[in-house]
Scaffold this motif. Structure first.
Motif, PDB file in Angstrom:
ATOM      1  N   VAL A  47      -7.598   8.415  -1.407  1.00  0.00           N
ATOM      2  CA  VAL A  47      -8.167   8.175  -0.083  1.00  0.00           C
ATOM      3  C   VAL A  47      -7.170   7.515   0.856  1.00  0.00           C
ATOM      4  O   VAL A  47      -7.266   7.657   2.070  1.00  0.00           O
ATOM      5  CB  VAL A  47      -9.476   7.338  -0.150  1.00  0.00           C
ATOM      6  CG1 VAL A  47     -10.580   8.138  -0.837  1.00  0.00           C
ATOM      7  CG2 VAL A  47      -9.262   6.012  -0.842  1.00  0.00           C
ATOM      8  N   LYS A  48      -6.207   6.780   0.289  1.00  0.00           N
ATOM      9  CA  LYS A  48      -5.168   6.175   1.128  1.00  0.00           C
ATOM     10  C   LYS A  48      -3.992   5.738   0.261  1.00  0.00           C
ATOM     11  O   LYS A  48      -4.112   5.584  -0.947  1.00  0.00           O
ATOM     12  CB  LYS A  48      -5.697   4.980   1.924  1.00  0.00           C
ATOM     13  CG  LYS A  48      -5.931   3.718   1.107  1.00  0.00           C
ATOM     14  CD  LYS A  48      -6.295   2.556   2.020  1.00  0.00           C
ATOM     15  CE  LYS A  48      -6.635   1.313   1.205  1.00  0.00           C
ATOM     16  NZ  LYS A  48      -6.912   0.164   2.057  1.00  0.00           N
ATOM     17  N   TYR A  49      -2.854   5.575   0.916  1.00  0.00           N
ATOM     18  CA  TYR A  49      -1.695   4.931   0.305  1.00  0.00           C
ATOM     19  C   TYR A  49      -1.521   3.584   0.984  1.00  0.00           C
ATOM     20  O   TYR A  49      -1.815   3.434   2.181  1.00  0.00           O
ATOM     21  CB  TYR A  49      -0.417   5.759   0.493  1.00  0.00           C
ATOM     22  CG  TYR A  49      -0.308   6.929  -0.453  1.00  0.00           C
ATOM     23  CD1 TYR A  49       0.083   6.738  -1.780  1.00  0.00           C
ATOM     24  CD2 TYR A  49      -0.587   8.222  -0.025  1.00  0.00           C
ATOM     25  CE1 TYR A  49       0.182   7.812  -2.651  1.00  0.00           C
ATOM     26  CE2 TYR A  49      -0.494   9.292  -0.888  1.00  0.00           C
ATOM     27  CZ  TYR A  49      -0.111   9.089  -2.202  1.00  0.00           C
ATOM     28  OH  TYR A  49      -0.014  10.146  -3.064  1.00  0.00           O
ATOM     29  N   GLU A  50      -1.060   2.613   0.227  1.00  0.00           N
ATOM     30  CA  GLU A  50      -0.728   1.310   0.799  1.00  0.00           C
ATOM     31  C   GLU A  50       0.783   1.125   0.646  1.00  0.00           C
ATOM     32  O   GLU A  50       1.302   1.141  -0.468  1.00  0.00           O
ATOM     33  CB  GLU A  50      -1.476   0.192   0.065  1.00  0.00           C
ATOM     34  CG  GLU A  50      -2.979   0.271   0.274  1.00  0.00           C
ATOM     35  CD  GLU A  50      -3.762  -0.692  -0.607  1.00  0.00           C
ATOM     36  OE1 GLU A  50      -3.151  -1.429  -1.411  1.00  0.00           O
ATOM     37  OE2 GLU A  50      -5.001  -0.706  -0.492  1.00  0.00           O
ATOM     38  N   ASN A  65      -1.618   0.437   5.762  1.00  0.00           N
ATOM     39  CA  ASN A  65      -2.559   1.394   5.177  1.00  0.00           C
ATOM     40  C   ASN A  65      -2.305   2.766   5.773  1.00  0.00           C
ATOM     41  O   ASN A  65      -2.314   2.919   7.001  1.00  0.00           O
ATOM     42  CB  ASN A  65      -4.006   0.967   5.460  1.00  0.00           C
ATOM     43  CG  ASN A  65      -4.390  -0.258   4.655  1.00  0.00           C
ATOM     44  OD1 ASN A  65      -4.188  -0.311   3.450  1.00  0.00           O
ATOM     45  ND2 ASN A  65      -4.944  -1.243   5.325  1.00  0.00           N
ATOM     46  N   VAL A  67      -3.894   6.059   6.165  1.00  0.00           N
ATOM     47  CA  VAL A  67      -5.132   6.823   6.107  1.00  0.00           C
ATOM     48  C   VAL A  67      -5.122   7.785   7.287  1.00  0.00           C
ATOM     49  O   VAL A  67      -4.944   7.326   8.422  1.00  0.00           O
ATOM     50  CB  VAL A  67      -6.368   5.878   6.229  1.00  0.00           C
ATOM     51  CG1 VAL A  67      -7.664   6.674   6.091  1.00  0.00           C
ATOM     52  CG2 VAL A  67      -6.316   4.767   5.210  1.00  0.00           C
ATOM     53  N   PRO A  68      -5.286   9.095   7.079  1.00  0.00           N
ATOM     54  CA  PRO A  68      -5.447   9.749   5.783  1.00  0.00           C
ATOM     55  C   PRO A  68      -4.161   9.669   4.953  1.00  0.00           C
ATOM     56  O   PRO A  68      -3.084   9.415   5.505  1.00  0.00           O
ATOM     57  CB  PRO A  68      -5.759  11.197   6.165  1.00  0.00           C
ATOM     58  CG  PRO A  68      -5.133  11.381   7.517  1.00  0.00           C
ATOM     59  CD  PRO A  68      -5.243  10.032   8.190  1.00  0.00           C
ATOM     60  N   PRO A  69      -4.293   9.867   3.632  1.00  0.00           N
ATOM     61  CA  PRO A  69      -3.102   9.720   2.777  1.00  0.00           C
ATOM     62  C   PRO A  69      -2.021  10.742   3.131  1.00  0.00           C
ATOM     63  O   PRO A  69      -2.327  11.893   3.403  1.00  0.00           O
ATOM     64  CB  PRO A  69      -3.639   9.956   1.362  1.00  0.00           C
ATOM     65  CG  PRO A  69      -4.931  10.682   1.544  1.00  0.00           C
ATOM     66  CD  PRO A  69      -5.481  10.255   2.868  1.00  0.00           C
ATOM     67  N   THR A  70      -0.814  10.292   3.161  1.00  0.00           N
ATOM     68  CA  THR A  70       0.335  11.152   3.439  1.00  0.00           C
ATOM     69  C   THR A  70       1.441  10.733   2.482  1.00  0.00           C
ATOM     70  O   THR A  70       1.444   9.596   2.016  1.00  0.00           O
ATOM     71  CB  THR A  70       0.783  10.994   4.913  1.00  0.00           C
ATOM     72  OG1 THR A  70       1.988  11.742   5.094  1.00  0.00           O
ATOM     73  CG2 THR A  70       1.052   9.548   5.282  1.00  0.00           C
ATOM     74  N   ARG A  96      -4.530   4.720  -3.700  1.00  0.00           N
ATOM     75  CA  ARG A  96      -5.911   4.303  -3.967  1.00  0.00           C
ATOM     76  C   ARG A  96      -6.841   5.504  -3.843  1.00  0.00           C
ATOM     77  O   ARG A  96      -6.759   6.259  -2.884  1.00  0.00           O
ATOM     78  CB  ARG A  96      -6.359   3.219  -2.981  1.00  0.00           C
ATOM     79  CG  ARG A  96      -5.728   1.885  -3.269  1.00  0.00           C
ATOM     80  CD  ARG A  96      -6.612   0.758  -2.759  1.00  0.00           C
ATOM     81  NE  ARG A  96      -6.000  -0.531  -3.033  1.00  0.00           N
ATOM     82  CZ  ARG A  96      -6.271  -1.269  -4.111  1.00  0.00           C
ATOM     83  NH1 ARG A  96      -7.126  -0.858  -5.001  1.00  0.00           N
ATOM     84  NH2 ARG A  96      -5.670  -2.426  -4.278  1.00  0.00           N
ATOM     85  N   ASN A  97      -7.732   5.637  -4.850  1.00  0.00           N
ATOM     86  CA  ASN A  97      -8.802   6.625  -4.736  1.00  0.00           C
ATOM     87  C   ASN A  97     -10.115   5.850  -4.765  1.00  0.00           C
ATOM     88  O   ASN A  97     -10.128   4.627  -4.603  1.00  0.00           O
ATOM     89  CB  ASN A  97      -8.702   7.699  -5.836  1.00  0.00           C
ATOM     90  CG  ASN A  97      -8.749   7.122  -7.238  1.00  0.00           C
ATOM     91  OD1 ASN A  97      -9.092   5.947  -7.432  1.00  0.00           O
ATOM     92  ND2 ASN A  97      -8.403   7.934  -8.221  1.00  0.00           N
TER      93      ASN A  97
END
Length: 149
Positions: A47-50, A65, A67-70, A96-97
């Protein structure tokens, strides 16, 4: 040799407010295969990368953060130069999912940005997530990027 010595003296004489480096880096990374429990992570479930970063490998105090994940990010920050006229930035990424168990934190990678009188091309990246990096310097200075030791 005298010209080089003069440049070092001038650099040391820079007032603290002028010794800032506008650092940029193009970061990219692979999706981790498993989470911390060893269970597979499906790329579509993220759902996202940190993105964590800082100026010490053990103090990644800044979080972005994504979002959306790339799987890529153009990072930039204005950082104070140290006594050697440079600064090192350190980066790590976490996936993170929906599960409360995140993917493992990636290896920490780094880039050194240096105020310098030469215009050397950026050094090749030393690790997976850092692709290219660059920096800009105050007027009258040029900047080069070196890989951190």
């Amino acid at each position: 040799a005298m010209r080089y010595l003069l440049a070092l003296i001038l650099l040391a004489a820079l007032p603290a407010w002028a010794a800032e480096i506008n650092a940029t880096a193009k970061l990219s990374w692979d999706t981790p295969a498993t989470n911390l429990l060893g269970l597979p992570i499906k790329p579509e479930s993220i759902v996202k990368y940190e993105l964590y970063w800082g100026t010490a490998a053990d103090k990644l105090t800044n979080k972005i953060n994504l979002v959306p994940p790339t799987n890529a990010y153009n990072w930039s920050a204005t950082l104070p130069a140290d006594a050697d006229g440079g600064v090192t930035a350190y980066f790590a990424i976490l996936a993170r999912n929906a599960s409360p168990d995140p993917g493992p934190l990636s290896a920490v990678v780094s880039k050194r940005f240096v105020l310098d009188g030469s215009s050397a091309p950026p050094a090749p990246p030393g690790n997976v997530i850092v692709v290219t990096a660059g920096c800009t310097a105050p007027p009258g200075w040029t900047c080069k990027v070196e890989t951190a030791p």
